[in-house]
Scaffold this active site. Structure first.
Site, PDB file in Angstrom:
ATOM      1  N   ASP A 171      -9.919   3.749  -3.429  1.00 31.58           N
ATOM      2  CA  ASP A 171     -10.690   2.569  -2.999  1.00 31.58           C
ATOM      3  C   ASP A 171     -12.099   2.537  -3.569  1.00 31.58           C
ATOM      4  O   ASP A 171     -12.771   3.563  -3.676  1.00 31.58           O
ATOM      5  CB  ASP A 171     -10.802   2.554  -1.477  1.00 31.58           C
ATOM      6  CG  ASP A 171      -9.471   2.246  -0.824  1.00 31.58           C
ATOM      7  OD1 ASP A 171      -8.481   2.043  -1.539  1.00 31.58           O
ATOM      8  OD2 ASP A 171      -9.440   2.206   0.421  1.00 31.58           O
TER       9      ASP A 171
ATOM     10  N   ASP B  82       0.828  -1.210   0.000  1.00 30.33           N
ATOM     11  CA  ASP B  82       0.000   0.000   0.000  1.00 30.33           C
ATOM     12  C   ASP B  82       0.862   1.260   0.000  1.00 30.33           C
ATOM     13  O   ASP B  82       2.094   1.196   0.081  1.00 30.33           O
ATOM     14  CB  ASP B  82      -0.926  -0.057   1.237  1.00 30.33           C
ATOM     15  CG  ASP B  82      -2.284   0.568   0.986  1.00 30.33           C
ATOM     16  OD1 ASP B  82      -2.426   1.336   0.028  1.00 30.33           O
ATOM     17  OD2 ASP B  82      -3.217   0.281   1.773  1.00 30.33           O
TER      18      ASP B  82
END
Ligand code: GLA
Length: 401
Positions: free
Chosen positions: A202, A147
């Site tokens: 997201d 990430d």
């Protein structure tokens, strides 16, 4: 070595490196991930239950093999700097869980971040990349999602290359999932570094919405994410995939029809299929969506060509995806809020895929038509197609040579 020779050697080395990296995921990875439903609310029992359900539901056999433990699993570093596991969540240790996952014919995915802390504030890999990769390998990981929180001032290309090298140095093959949200256009440089890269922020479990999380960051509905894939298809192929984020099928406010359309469109995009629903409470309908083998075959087609769309009138989109052996997937998608009556004159359908250099030519060739959701043959392209498509629904066909 003379300069031109050096350049040639270097470019050959890069070429072979990219090809061998590709071989880790020749078709889009499939699995299940903790994040969409559970965020940080999981422990070893929940993950074992999910592993069991992947097997008993038939999802593993349909292709969902990676069990990916997302953010919130790491503990502090030990006195030598090695990453530990959050003991509260994993009283038996992550190695035991990893062995269990493998014993069920599944593979383990882990998560870290290129900053000092993950998005959830847990220990991450900055400055410890090689040490962490060693820990992931020892734990038996087969996949790493990496990430991009808390990375202010870091060069993305360099950070992802460092972790790639660290994973390679362990000698254990691990799929490398680059999750930097498309900020640095990873499709331009990701091949040879990772096997998949997120193209957007997201996803969230709505059909069409933007959630700004109180102004901190945005997450996006299925339609927003879909539209952000425009222009990226040339960068995807076997072993190096655009990742429009995980599946929300069966989650949140998506209706059954919307879940089916979402799944269909992800398959037309040759997207990684990472389910994110609670398998303990999954409806029969959601399971049928996630495990339709003819639809999955379109996603997993070995040519690995990402599909493209033509936008028509009245909220109609027609999606095309060339498949191995001269077949094509064609999907009619009603984006609107009213039922749509479509008439498609196949004999006039001559569609070029400029990226792949392929052509669907129904004027010259007759294909037989298979409705892959219903798993029935519905005639050939010698005849016109008349159908009614409900709002947010799809008609997905395989045109068979
Ligand atoms: C980021 C990622 C998500 C998820 C969370 C975990 O937002 O993009 O996919 O991994 O972090 O905190």
């Amino acid at each position: 070595m003379k300069r031109p020779l050096l350049a040639l050697a270097l470019s050959l080395a890069l070429h072979f490196h990219a090809r061998s990296a590709d071989s880790l995921a020749l078709t889009p990875p499939m699995g299940w991930n903790t994040y969409n439903t559970f965020a940080g609310n999981f422990n070893e029992k929940l993950i074992r239950d999910m592993a069991d359900l992947l097997v008993t539901s038939g999802m593993r056999d349909a292709g969902y093999v990676y069990v990916i433990i997302d953010d919130n699993w790491t503990g502090a570093r030990d006195s030598l700097g090695f990453l530990t596991v959050d003991a509260g969540r994993f009283p038996s240790g992550l190695k035991a869980l990893s062995e269990y996952i493998h014993s069920r014919g599944l593979k383990l995915g882990l998560y870290s971040d290129a900053g000092y802390k993950t998005c959830g504030g847990y220990t991450a890999s900055r400055g410890h990349e090689f040490q962490d990769a060693m820990v992931f390998a020892r734990l038996g990981a087969d996949y790493l999602k990496y990430d991009w929180c808390n990375t202010e001032g870091i060069d993305a290309r360099g950070a992802y290359a460092t972790m790639r090298d660290a994973l390679l140095a362990t000698g254990r093959p691990m799929v490398f999932s680059m999750c930097e949200w498309g900020n640095n256009k990873p499709w331009l440089w990701g091949r040879g570094t990772g096997q998949l890269w997120r193209t957007t922020g997201d996803i969230t479990s709505c059909w069409s919405c933007i959630d700004d999380h109180g102004g901190k960051y945005n997450s996006y509905g299925v339609m927003q994410i879909l539209d952000m894939q425009e222009g990226l298809r040339a960068y995807a192929g076997p072993g190096h995939w655009n990742d429009p984020d995980m599946l929300e099928a069966g989650n949140g406010s998506l209706t059954a029809t919307e879940s089916r359309a979402h799944f269909t469109l992800w398959c037309m995009l040759a997207a990684p299929l990472i389910a994110g629903n609670d398998l303990r409470t999954m409806s029969k309908g959601t399971l049928e969506i996630l495990t339709n083998n003819e639809v999955i075959a379109i996603d997993q087609d070995s040519l690995g060509i990402q599909g493209f769309r033509h936008t028509g009138p009245d909220s109609l989109e027609t999606w095309y995806k060339p498949l191995k052996g001269g077949d094509w997937a064609v999907c009619f998608f009603n984006r609107g809020s009213k039922p749509l009556h479509i008439g498609h004159d196949w004999k006039k359908d001559v569609t070029h895929d400029d990226v792949a250099g392929l052509e669907l030519n129904c004027a010259r060739h007759t294909y037989s038509l298979r409705d892959v959701w219903k798993k029935t043959r519905i005639g050939t392209t010698a005849d016109g197609l008349a159908a009614t498509i409900a709002p947010h629904d799809v008609l997905m066909l395989r045109l068979i040579q």
